[in-house]
Design a protein around this motif. Structure first.
Motif, PDB file in Angstrom:
ATOM      1  N   SER A 118       0.832  -1.205   0.000  1.00 63.22           N
ATOM      2  CA  SER A 118       0.000   0.000   0.000  1.00 63.22           C
ATOM      3  C   SER A 118       0.865   1.253   0.000  1.00 63.22           C
ATOM      4  N   ASP A 119       1.918   1.261   0.817  1.00 65.04           N
ATOM      5  CA  ASP A 119       2.820   2.414   0.850  1.00 65.04           C
ATOM      6  C   ASP A 119       3.542   2.588  -0.483  1.00 65.04           C
ATOM      7  N   LEU A 120       3.991   1.491  -1.061  1.00 63.45           N
ATOM      8  CA  LEU A 120       4.674   1.549  -2.353  1.00 63.45           C
ATOM      9  C   LEU A 120       3.751   2.102  -3.437  1.00 63.45           C
ATOM     10  N   LEU A 121       2.536   1.596  -3.488  1.00 62.75           N
ATOM     11  CA  LEU A 121       1.583   2.078  -4.485  1.00 62.75           C
ATOM     12  C   LEU A 121       1.203   3.536  -4.243  1.00 62.75           C
ATOM     13  N   ALA A 122       1.105   3.933  -2.968  1.00 56.51           N
ATOM     14  CA  ALA A 122       0.798   5.334  -2.655  1.00 56.51           C
ATOM     15  C   ALA A 122       1.912   6.245  -3.164  1.00 56.51           C
ATOM     16  N   GLU A 123       3.164   5.847  -2.972  1.00 60.19           N
ATOM     17  CA  GLU A 123       4.293   6.655  -3.456  1.00 60.19           C
ATOM     18  C   GLU A 123       4.324   6.698  -4.985  1.00 60.19           C
ATOM     19  N   LEU A 124       4.114   5.547  -5.624  1.00 57.56           N
ATOM     20  CA  LEU A 124       4.088   5.512  -7.089  1.00 57.56           C
ATOM     21  C   LEU A 124       2.957   6.384  -7.629  1.00 57.56           C
ATOM     22  N   PHE A 125       1.794   6.314  -6.993  1.00 60.52           N
ATOM     23  CA  PHE A 125       0.648   7.106  -7.430  1.00 60.52           C
ATOM     24  C   PHE A 125       0.923   8.589  -7.241  1.00 60.52           C
ATOM     25  N   GLU A 126       1.561   8.955  -6.143  1.00 61.81           N
ATOM     26  CA  GLU A 126       1.884  10.361  -5.886  1.00 61.81           C
ATOM     27  C   GLU A 126       2.903  10.873  -6.907  1.00 61.81           C
ATOM     28  N   MET A 127       3.910  10.044  -7.229  1.00 57.98           N
ATOM     29  CA  MET A 127       4.883  10.431  -8.252  1.00 57.98           C
ATOM     30  C   MET A 127       4.197  10.605  -9.608  1.00 57.98           C
ATOM     31  N   TYR A 128       3.259   9.725  -9.911  1.00 57.46           N
ATOM     32  CA  TYR A 128       2.520   9.824 -11.166  1.00 57.46           C
ATOM     33  C   TYR A 128       1.667  11.088 -11.188  1.00 57.46           C
ATOM     34  N   ARG A 129       1.041  11.398 -10.072  1.00 54.53           N
ATOM     35  CA  ARG A 129       0.206  12.601  -9.979  1.00 54.53           C
ATOM     36  C   ARG A 129       1.052  13.857 -10.201  1.00 54.53           C
ATOM     37  N   ILE A 130       2.243  13.921  -9.597  1.00 52.15           N
ATOM     38  CA  ILE A 130       3.140  15.069  -9.767  1.00 52.15           C
ATOM     39  C   ILE A 130       3.592  15.176 -11.224  1.00 52.15           C
ATOM     40  N   LYS A 131       3.939  14.044 -11.812  1.00 53.84           N
ATOM     41  CA  LYS A 131       4.378  14.032 -13.211  1.00 53.84           C
ATOM     42  C   LYS A 131       3.269  14.534 -14.132  1.00 53.84           C
ATOM     43  N   ILE A 132       2.049  14.090 -13.901  1.00 58.09           N
ATOM     44  CA  ILE A 132       0.913  14.523 -14.722  1.00 58.09           C
ATOM     45  C   ILE A 132       0.668  16.021 -14.553  1.00 58.09           C
ATOM     46  N   SER A 133       0.727  16.515 -13.317  1.00 57.48           N
ATOM     47  CA  SER A 133       0.481  17.947 -13.103  1.00 57.48           C
ATOM     48  C   SER A 133       1.583  18.792 -13.746  1.00 57.48           C
ATOM     49  N   GLU A 134       2.845  18.342 -13.702  1.00 54.00           N
ATOM     50  CA  GLU A 134       3.926  19.074 -14.361  1.00 54.00           C
ATOM     51  C   GLU A 134       3.738  19.069 -15.874  1.00 54.00           C
ATOM     52  N   ASN A 135       3.324  17.938 -16.425  1.00 52.76           N
ATOM     53  CA  ASN A 135       3.086  17.864 -17.868  1.00 52.76           C
ATOM     54  C   ASN A 135       1.946  18.790 -18.284  1.00 52.76           C
ATOM     55  N   ARG A 136       0.898  18.856 -17.474  1.00 52.84           N
ATOM     56  CA  ARG A 136      -0.227  19.738 -17.789  1.00 52.84           C
ATOM     57  C   ARG A 136       0.192  21.202 -17.725  1.00 52.84           C
ATOM     58  N   LYS A 137       1.003  21.562 -16.703  1.00 54.66           N
ATOM     59  CA  LYS A 137       1.492  22.945 -16.601  1.00 54.66           C
ATOM     60  C   LYS A 137       2.348  23.294 -17.819  1.00 54.66           C
ATOM     61  N   ARG A 138       3.209  22.362 -18.214  1.00 59.41           N
ATOM     62  CA  ARG A 138       4.087  22.596 -19.356  1.00 59.41           C
ATOM     63  C   ARG A 138       3.278  22.747 -20.638  1.00 59.41           C
ATOM     64  N   GLN A 139       2.251  21.914 -20.812  1.00 64.21           N
ATOM     65  CA  GLN A 139       1.415  22.032 -22.001  1.00 64.21           C
ATOM     66  C   GLN A 139       0.668  23.366 -22.027  1.00 64.21           C
TER      67      GLN A 139
END
Length: 175
Positions: free
Chosen positions: A108-129
């Motif tokens: 659960s902790d591993l998936l939470a960290e992976l999901f949080e990293m994915y969320r940050i990556k998506i938000s950075e990509n959206r800001k860049r776009q």
């Protein structure tokens, strides 16, 4: 085999050696054992395949829910993209293999960290776009494409070669 005795009576005899009877029982037991192992392996492989392909999404969602990462409907939609675009089938398989050797809390902790990293990556990509779109609408050249419009003279100024090193001092002759 058949044996003729004095031309009148024929007897049929079966070769009954104790070692043959023992081998027959052993091979019968081995045959049933292999049949049982084949059946169990086939059932287990089918179950594992179905768990990895069809039940993997629910398994990951359950752990994300446990880690309180699926609170809003937007998070649920993002989790779908996380599963299909980021983890994919091989990531789900690896998570499953890890879960067999570790605890549910770790997964659960591993998936939470992976999901949080994915969320940050998506938000950075959206800001860049959004930034690139705003720059294109304003007629400003995006920073990423500036390098392709640089002239050769600017290239030489920016990346001038280093001056040659001075020659090494001569070695004094031995005394």
């Amino acid at each position: 085999y058949q044996r003729r005795v004095y031309g009148v009576l024929t007897h049929q005899m079966h070769c009954v050696l104790p070692i043959n009877l023992f081998n027959e029982v052993v091979f019968l037991v081995v045959w049933f054992w292999f049949t049982l192992v084949f059946t169990i392996t086939t059932i287990n492989l089918t179950r594992w395949f179905l768990n990895c392909t069809y039940m993997g999404d629910e398994y990951i969602r359950k752990h994300l829910k446990f880690a309180s990462k699926l609170d809003t409907p937007g998070d649920k939609k993002l989790a779908k993209h996380f599963l299909n675009g980021y983890l994919k089938q091989d990531g789900i398989f690896i998570i499953r293999m890890l879960s067999r050797n570790t605890s549910s809390i770790f997964i659960s902790d591993l998936l939470a960290e992976l999901f949080e990293m994915y969320r940050i990556k998506i938000s950075e990509n959206r800001k860049r776009q959004r930034l690139l779109k705003a720059e294109q609408e304003a007629g400003v050249m995006p920073i990423d494409t500036f390098d392709q419009y640089r002239s050769p003279s600017e290239e030489n100024l920016l990346f001038a070669p280093e001056p040659p090193a001075p020659p090494a001092p001569p070695i004094p002759p031995p005394l």
